[in-house]
Design a protein around this motif. Structure first.
Motif, short mmCIF file in Angstrom:
data_model
loop_
_atom_site.label_atom_id
_atom_site.label_comp_id
_atom_site.label_asym_id
_atom_site.label_seq_id
_atom_site.Cartn_x
_atom_site.Cartn_y
_atom_site.Cartn_z
N UNK A 335 0.81 -1.22 0.00
CA UNK A 335 0.00 0.00 0.00
C UNK A 335 0.84 1.26 0.00
N UNK A 336 1.99 1.22 0.68
CA UNK A 336 2.77 2.45 0.86
C UNK A 336 4.23 2.23 0.46
N UNK A 337 4.94 3.34 0.30
CA UNK A 337 6.33 3.27 -0.16
C UNK A 337 7.30 2.89 0.94
N UNK A 338 6.89 3.11 2.18
CA UNK A 338 7.78 2.74 3.28
C UNK A 338 6.94 2.32 4.48
N UNK A 339 7.52 1.48 5.31
CA UNK A 339 6.80 0.95 6.46
C UNK A 339 7.80 0.62 7.55
N UNK A 340 7.28 0.18 8.70
CA UNK A 340 8.19 -0.20 9.77
C UNK A 340 7.91 -1.65 10.15
N UNK A 341 8.98 -2.45 10.16
CA UNK A 341 8.84 -3.80 10.66
C UNK A 341 8.89 -3.70 12.17
N UNK A 342 7.87 -4.22 12.82
CA UNK A 342 7.87 -4.08 14.26
C UNK A 342 7.48 -5.39 14.92
N UNK A 343 8.28 -5.80 15.88
CA UNK A 343 8.05 -7.07 16.56
C UNK A 343 8.59 -6.98 17.98
N UNK A 344 7.79 -7.46 18.93
CA UNK A 344 8.32 -7.59 20.31
C UNK A 344 7.62 -8.77 20.98
N UNK A 345 8.29 -9.29 22.00
CA UNK A 345 7.79 -10.52 22.61
C UNK A 345 7.10 -10.28 23.94
N UNK A 346 6.75 -9.06 24.23
CA UNK A 346 6.05 -8.80 25.49
C UNK A 346 5.49 -7.40 25.46
N UNK A 347 5.08 -6.92 26.63
CA UNK A 347 4.52 -5.57 26.73
C UNK A 347 5.61 -4.55 26.38
N UNK A 348 5.21 -3.36 25.90
CA UNK A 348 6.22 -2.34 25.58
C UNK A 348 7.12 -2.08 26.79
N UNK A 349 8.40 -2.07 26.56
CA UNK A 349 9.35 -1.79 27.64
C UNK A 349 9.69 -3.02 28.47
N UNK A 350 8.89 -4.10 28.35
CA UNK A 350 9.13 -5.28 29.19
C UNK A 350 9.46 -6.50 28.34
N UNK A 351 9.98 -6.27 27.13
CA UNK A 351 10.25 -7.43 26.29
C UNK A 351 11.75 -7.60 26.05
N UNK A 352 12.15 -8.83 25.76
CA UNK A 352 13.55 -9.13 25.48
C UNK A 352 13.88 -8.79 24.04
N UNK A 353 12.90 -9.03 23.16
CA UNK A 353 13.11 -8.72 21.74
C UNK A 353 12.25 -7.52 21.42
N UNK A 354 12.85 -6.50 20.91
CA UNK A 354 12.07 -5.34 20.48
C UNK A 354 12.69 -4.87 19.18
#
Ligand SMILES: Nc1ncnc2c1ncn2[C@@H]1O[C@H](COP(=O)(O)OP(=O)(O)OP(=O)(O)O)[C@@H](O)[C@H]1O
Ligand SMILES: [Mg+2]
Length: 442
Positions: A335-354
């Motif tokens: 749909x758009x020319x740019x985007x953000x890949x976003x992934x985390x394994x828990x609540x914001x600020x409380x995840x190991x992978x962000x």
């Protein structure tokens, strides 16, 4: 009327790599699609996915429960202790070396796993249509994933047939998926056309060049109305794998280095990342051997936080969630020319992978350049083989989920002109057309 009344009802089934759909055609009436409940909505396509989880009976005996379609995903997401999710089964049909897989200690043949999905599709169709579903026209790609010869395609079709018969069908005949889509396209035509169909799914990209329309129907179809077919055994799943290789894996330590004695070496062996590209195999990485490799890599790595994130993904068995994030960014780039890949394994600020990584459509198109070239090659081979000049093709009809990718559409815009392209019913046109085709050949 028994079998006579049955003959008046025709079923088309698109067993897809990612999504499946079932359509019913009663001459004189609108084609109907089976609806599937998913997250509070009714949708006309059902994920071709299985989920197995172990449980204990009251007597302490171990049991394994299997779920298919939307129920499989819901069950998986609700489970505290995750079981096994299995997807893209169709992509293994042509492989003689892959006969099946072991699930919680029991071996399952590939055909048996597909039977499970198809049997649930059949039951759901019978429920909605209140009509027995015993015979159907079933779609098949021109070229199955991994098939290098017609013989391997035939092998795949034979396995698919076996799976359908075991699911309670008495009679199945197969039709090429793009030819199925052509029947759906033709239903809206008030004049004849020479059309090129492009069906881009999860596993395969399939093409047919054919003459369709009311006059063709009236005079009776001839074999020469189908000018040719071609196919490439790659599509959306291959694009996803590229996103993992180029975007996700580097963020999880691919190409990262580690100190070993006085040498600098890759922190983690590349084969571990190959498993990430096929996300539903990620659970196979939860072994002591891999744990040991990763623990040691973390202590020696120059970027230990990346290895830490990889460990969290594997230990949390987050393959499905990771794949969802990959799909999301891919859809956005349609749909758009740019985007953000976003992934985390828990609540914001409380995840190991962000992970939050910006990505442009141009980058994505660079990553899938080889796949796009293979698709182009397949289209050109079809035109050349049929001896048809692109200018003589009246319309190009693009369907299947991967036809949303702008770079895929551009292949056709360049050859045929944007104004010659039509698209639509991306997830249902094949099943819809197969039901019409079932009636045409009855
Ligand atoms: N908006 C979108 N942009 C890009 N890709 C998309 C979009 N929507 C769906 N897809 C992709 O389309 C694919 C699924 O399409 P579809 O349901 O037509 O495949 P399928 O019929 O299951 O597969 P096949 O025909 O190969 O057996 C997936 O790879 C999915 O990621
Ligand atoms: Mg398809």
């Amino acid at each position: 009327m028994g079998s006579d009344s049955q003959r008046q009802v025709f079923f088309g089934i698109d067993f897809g790599t990612t999504n499946s759909a079932v359509a019913m055609h009663q001459p004189g009436k609108e084609v109907q699609l089976v609806r599937f409940a998913f997250r509070g909505e009714e949708v006309p396509a059902c994920r071709s996915i299985l989920y197995f989880e172990p449980s204990k009976t009251a007597a302490g005996q171990r049991r394994v429960h299997g779920f298919s379609g939307p129920g499989a995903i819901e069950r998986y997401l609700d489970a505290d202790e995750k079981g096994r999710l299995i997807q893209s089964l169709k992509s293994h049909l042509s492989s003689r070396t892959l006969s099946g897989t072991e699930i919680f200690g029991r071996r399952h043949r590939l055909e048996e796993l597909i039977t499970r999905i198809v049997s649930d599709l059949r039951k759901r169709a019978e429920e909605q249509f209140t009509h027995p579903v015993k015979r159907a026209t079933v779609g098949r790609p021109v070229r199955f994933v991994g098939a290098d010869s017609e013989e391997e395609d035939d092998f795949a079709v034979a396995r698919l047939r076996e799976a359908f018969l075991a699911a309670g069908f008495e009679e199945v005949d197969f039709e090429l998926e793009p030819v199925g889509a052509a029947f759906a396209y033709e239903a809206k035509l008030d004049h004849d056309e020479l059309i090129l169909i492009g069906d881009f799914g999860g596993g395969t990209s399939d093409f047919s060049l054919l003459r369709v329309g009311p006059e063709v129907r009236r005079r009776g179809r001839k074999p020469e109305d189908l000018l040719g077919n071609s196919g490439a055994g790659l599509a959306g799943d291959a694009f996803d794998a590229r996103i993992v290789r180029k975007l996700v894996s580097p963020a999880l330590g691919l190409n990262s280095e580690a100190r070993s004695l006085n040498k600098i070496l890759p922190a983690v062996p590349a084969w571990i990342y190959a498993h990430l590209e096929h996300w539903h195999y990620l659970s196979f990485l939860r072994t002591n051997n891999v744990r040991e490799i990763l623990r040691s890599a973390r202590t020696r790595a120059l970027e230990p936080e990346k290895i830490e994130a990889l460990i969290a993904v594997i230990e949390g068995d987050l393959g499905y969630q990771l794949h969802q994030a990959v799909q999301k960014v891919k859809y956005e780039l349609s749909r758009t020319d740019s985007a953000e890949f976003s992934f985390r394994d828990g609540a914001p600020g409380a995840s190991t992978v962000e992970l939050r990584i910006p990505v442009t459509r141009t980058q994505f198109e660079g990553w899938i350049a080889d796949e796009l070239a293979a698709i182009e090659h397949s289209v050109d081979a079809l035109l050349k083989g049929a001896g048809v000049d692109p200018r003589h093709v009246d319309r190009v009809f693009l369907t299947g989920g991967t036809s949303f990718v702008p770079a895929v559409r551009r292949i056709f815009a360049r050859r045929f002109g944007e104004d010659h392209i039509r698209s639509g019913n991306e997830f249902t046109s094949v099943a819809h057309g197969l039901a019409l085709r079932a009636a045409a050949h009855s």
